[in-house]
Enzyme design. Sequence first.
Site, PDB file in Angstrom:
ATOM      1  N   TYR A  63     -37.210  18.508 -29.317  1.00 50.05           N
ATOM      2  CA  TYR A  63     -36.266  19.598 -29.049  1.00 50.05           C
ATOM      3  C   TYR A  63     -35.347  19.747 -30.264  1.00 50.05           C
ATOM      4  CZ  TYR A  63     -37.822  18.944 -24.197  1.00 50.05           C
ATOM      5  OH  TYR A  63     -38.575  18.804 -23.051  1.00 50.05           O
ATOM      6  N   PRO A 210     -38.470  23.494 -13.061  1.00 50.93           N
ATOM      7  CA  PRO A 210     -38.507  23.676 -11.605  1.00 50.93           C
ATOM      8  C   PRO A 210     -38.150  25.101 -11.173  1.00 50.93           C
ATOM      9  CG  PRO A 210     -36.534  22.461 -12.256  1.00 50.93           C
ATOM     10  CD  PRO A 210     -37.406  22.569 -13.484  1.00 50.93           C
ATOM     11  N   LEU A 211     -37.510  25.874 -12.073  1.00 52.79           N
ATOM     12  CA  LEU A 211     -37.168  27.269 -11.748  1.00 52.79           C
ATOM     13  C   LEU A 211     -38.142  28.247 -12.407  1.00 52.79           C
ATOM     14  CD1 LEU A 211     -33.271  27.088 -12.298  1.00 52.79           C
ATOM     15  CD2 LEU A 211     -34.589  26.631 -10.214  1.00 52.79           C
ATOM     16  N   LEU A 215     -37.375  32.380 -13.644  1.00 51.54           N
ATOM     17  CA  LEU A 215     -38.048  33.460 -12.885  1.00 51.54           C
ATOM     18  C   LEU A 215     -37.760  33.345 -11.392  1.00 51.54           C
ATOM     19  CD1 LEU A 215     -40.378  35.705 -13.600  1.00 51.54           C
ATOM     20  CD2 LEU A 215     -41.702  34.250 -12.093  1.00 51.54           C
ATOM     21  N   LEU A 216     -37.684  32.111 -10.875  1.00 55.49           N
ATOM     22  CA  LEU A 216     -37.498  31.927  -9.431  1.00 55.49           C
ATOM     23  C   LEU A 216     -36.069  32.239  -8.980  1.00 55.49           C
ATOM     24  CD1 LEU A 216     -39.729  28.738  -9.045  1.00 55.49           C
ATOM     25  CD2 LEU A 216     -40.190  31.011  -8.095  1.00 55.49           C
TER      26      LEU A 216
HETATM   27  N1  LIG Z   1     -42.117  17.292 -20.743  1.00 49.84           N
HETATM   28  C1  LIG Z   1     -42.349  18.516 -21.124  1.00 49.84           C
HETATM   29  O1  LIG Z   1     -43.395  18.831 -21.721  1.00 49.84           O
HETATM   30  C2  LIG Z   1     -41.326  19.584 -20.775  1.00 49.84           C
HETATM   31  C3  LIG Z   1     -41.663  20.945 -20.935  1.00 49.84           C
HETATM   32  C4  LIG Z   1     -40.693  21.896 -20.577  1.00 49.84           C
HETATM   33  C5  LIG Z   1     -39.451  21.501 -20.102  1.00 49.84           C
HETATM   34  N2  LIG Z   1     -39.158  20.155 -19.990  1.00 49.84           N
HETATM   35  C6  LIG Z   1     -37.838  19.694 -19.518  1.00 49.84           C
HETATM   36  O2  LIG Z   1     -37.496  20.362 -18.311  1.00 49.84           O
HETATM   37  C7  LIG Z   1     -36.231  21.022 -18.478  1.00 49.84           C
HETATM   38  C8  LIG Z   1     -36.147  22.264 -17.622  1.00 49.84           C
HETATM   39  O3  LIG Z   1     -37.229  23.121 -17.893  1.00 49.84           O
HETATM   40  P1  LIG Z   1     -37.037  24.584 -18.470  1.00 49.84           P
HETATM   41  O4  LIG Z   1     -35.728  24.684 -19.156  1.00 49.84           O
HETATM   42  O5  LIG Z   1     -38.289  24.858 -19.210  1.00 49.84           O
HETATM   43  O6  LIG Z   1     -37.114  25.525 -17.172  1.00 49.84           O
HETATM   44  P2  LIG Z   1     -36.260  25.705 -15.815  1.00 49.84           P
HETATM   45  O7  LIG Z   1     -35.433  24.519 -15.531  1.00 49.84           O
HETATM   46  O8  LIG Z   1     -37.252  26.138 -14.818  1.00 49.84           O
HETATM   47  O9  LIG Z   1     -35.367  26.966 -16.156  1.00 49.84           O
HETATM   48  C9  LIG Z   1     -34.170  26.822 -16.873  1.00 49.84           C
HETATM   49  C10 LIG Z   1     -33.601  28.189 -17.191  1.00 49.84           C
HETATM   50  O10 LIG Z   1     -33.422  28.957 -16.009  1.00 49.84           O
HETATM   51  C11 LIG Z   1     -32.216  29.692 -16.088  1.00 49.84           C
HETATM   52  N3  LIG Z   1     -31.347  29.246 -14.980  1.00 49.84           N
HETATM   53  C12 LIG Z   1     -30.868  28.023 -14.737  1.00 49.84           C
HETATM   54  N4  LIG Z   1     -30.120  27.988 -13.611  1.00 49.84           N
HETATM   55  C13 LIG Z   1     -30.128  29.247 -13.139  1.00 49.84           C
HETATM   56  C14 LIG Z   1     -29.530  29.860 -12.017  1.00 49.84           C
HETATM   57  N5  LIG Z   1     -28.790  29.162 -11.158  1.00 49.84           N
HETATM   58  N6  LIG Z   1     -29.751  31.176 -11.836  1.00 49.84           N
HETATM   59  C15 LIG Z   1     -30.503  31.888 -12.695  1.00 49.84           C
HETATM   60  N7  LIG Z   1     -31.094  31.364 -13.799  1.00 49.84           N
HETATM   61  C16 LIG Z   1     -30.909  30.055 -14.004  1.00 49.84           C
HETATM   62  C17 LIG Z   1     -31.586  29.407 -17.438  1.00 49.84           C
HETATM   63  O11 LIG Z   1     -32.023  30.409 -18.340  1.00 49.84           O
HETATM   64  P3  LIG Z   1     -31.074  31.587 -18.900  1.00 49.84           P
HETATM   65  O12 LIG Z   1     -30.493  31.113 -20.171  1.00 49.84           O
HETATM   66  O13 LIG Z   1     -32.031  32.709 -19.104  1.00 49.84           O
HETATM   67  O14 LIG Z   1     -30.023  31.888 -17.877  1.00 49.84           O
HETATM   68  C18 LIG Z   1     -32.222  28.066 -17.809  1.00 49.84           C
HETATM   69  O15 LIG Z   1     -32.340  27.878 -19.192  1.00 49.84           O
HETATM   70  C19 LIG Z   1     -36.133  21.258 -19.983  1.00 49.84           C
HETATM   71  O16 LIG Z   1     -34.807  21.477 -20.412  1.00 49.84           O
HETATM   72  C20 LIG Z   1     -36.723  19.987 -20.518  1.00 49.84           C
HETATM   73  O17 LIG Z   1     -35.764  18.936 -20.470  1.00 49.84           O
HETATM   74  C21 LIG Z   1     -40.092  19.210 -20.295  1.00 49.84           C
END
Ligand SMILES: NC(=O)c1ccc[n+]([C@@H]2O[C@H](COP(=O)([O-])OP(=O)(O)OC[C@H]3O[C@@H](n4cnc5c(N)ncnc54)[C@H](OP(=O)(O)O)[C@@H]3O)[C@@H](O)[C@H]2O)c1
Length: 319
Positions: A63, A210-211, A215-216
């Site tokens: 990252y 998880p979101l 999108l969710l």
């Molecule tokens: N191991 C791996 O290969 C891998 C891959 C991917 C991710 N990860 C880890 O998983 C974490 C989370 O995954 P992710 O960031 O990809 O996706 P996510 O948790 O599904 O989505 C996060 C995004 O959703 C939006 N959000 C958050 N809370 C919200 C709410 N209450 N209402 C509306 N929108 C909201 C924000 O975007 P906006 O800025 O658009 O508001 C935020 O950046 C990452 O930070 C990372 O640590 C690991």
Amino acid sequence: MQRRLGQSEITLSAVGLGLVDFAAGPGWLSRALFPPLDQPAKTAVVAAALGAGIDWFDTAEMYGFGASERALAVALRSLDVAPDAVTVATKWFPLGRTASHLGRSIGARCRALEPYPIGLYMVHHPFGFSTAIAEMRAMASLARRGLIHSIGVSNFSAAAMRRAHRTLAALGLPLAVNQVRFNLLDRRLETNGVLATAQELGISLIAYSPLAKGLLSGRYHREPALLARQGLRRRLMMPQNLRRTAPLIAALDAVAAAHGASAAQVALAWVLQRHGALMLAAVGATRPQQASAAAAAMAISLSAKEMALLTERSDYALA
Ligand SMILES: NC(=O)c1ccc[n+]([C@@H]2O[C@H](COP(=O)([O-])OP(=O)(O)OC[C@H]3O[C@@H](n4cnc5c(N)ncnc54)[C@H](OP(=O)(O)O)[C@@H]3O)[C@@H](O)[C@H]2O)c1
């Protein structure tokens, strides 16, 4: 809501704060891929997470080549957080590297996170030059030297996870975690053997995205034009069939209204409840309110009927 990390001694809040959104650094590629958050904004997100009961953070070398790890450490230091008050999970990037790199690069990881110890160290994905066996032996050596507290993998198949588990077990150490994508729009772990293997071997799963990258929350269904404004990484990784996913979003909104919560919180509660105590979630946040909302989702208890409705709409979206 606290959950134990596999067979390790570590107990964590069921929701952790994922920090891929903290990865931006200098350079056009970084700006194209990650949100442009400055350090005060990152610190505010970390403060909100801590204040709402989140006690661990998920980051990775990849990252921003350490930028996310450094930003986390800066935030925690400026908030006067004691090194033993939180758990940091980070990941080694195996692409183009052999297992011996784990030993050579651990100093850089520790320096980036100083003074916060590495509570969980994961192999980011299974595409390194070495076998999972060699990687786990190198991880075990780091654990024996006291440089990391527990060992995990990420994006590993059931078979690779089993090999990693067996290698560590022979050395007297548990494989604590496999971090994999899991949400209402990606349930592959339920059928590809990962869930069954984790249940059999007592390995925790950390659900990432998880979101479904926001999108969710339903915001893109309410305002589809927002999708086009997302950064390149989000656009490539986010499921984009708004029509097919609309009934699921409607169900999330209805359940959320009944709980005085948001659709995003209900989507997260579904992840935490679907497979019980085995599952933790790393959720991303770019604003303090998102971090506190994610923490508050731990208190939502969905009824069997609500779980069934959401799962049925998920089935439809995925069919
Ligand atoms: N191991 C791996 O290969 C891998 C891959 C991917 C991710 N990860 C880890 O998983 C974490 C989370 O995954 P992710 O960031 O990809 O996706 P996510 O948790 O599904 O989505 C996060 C995004 O959703 C939006 N959000 C958050 N809370 C919200 C709410 N209450 N209402 C509306 N929108 C909201 C924000 O975007 P906006 O800025 O658009 O508001 C935020 O950046 C990452 O930070 C990372 O640590 C690991």
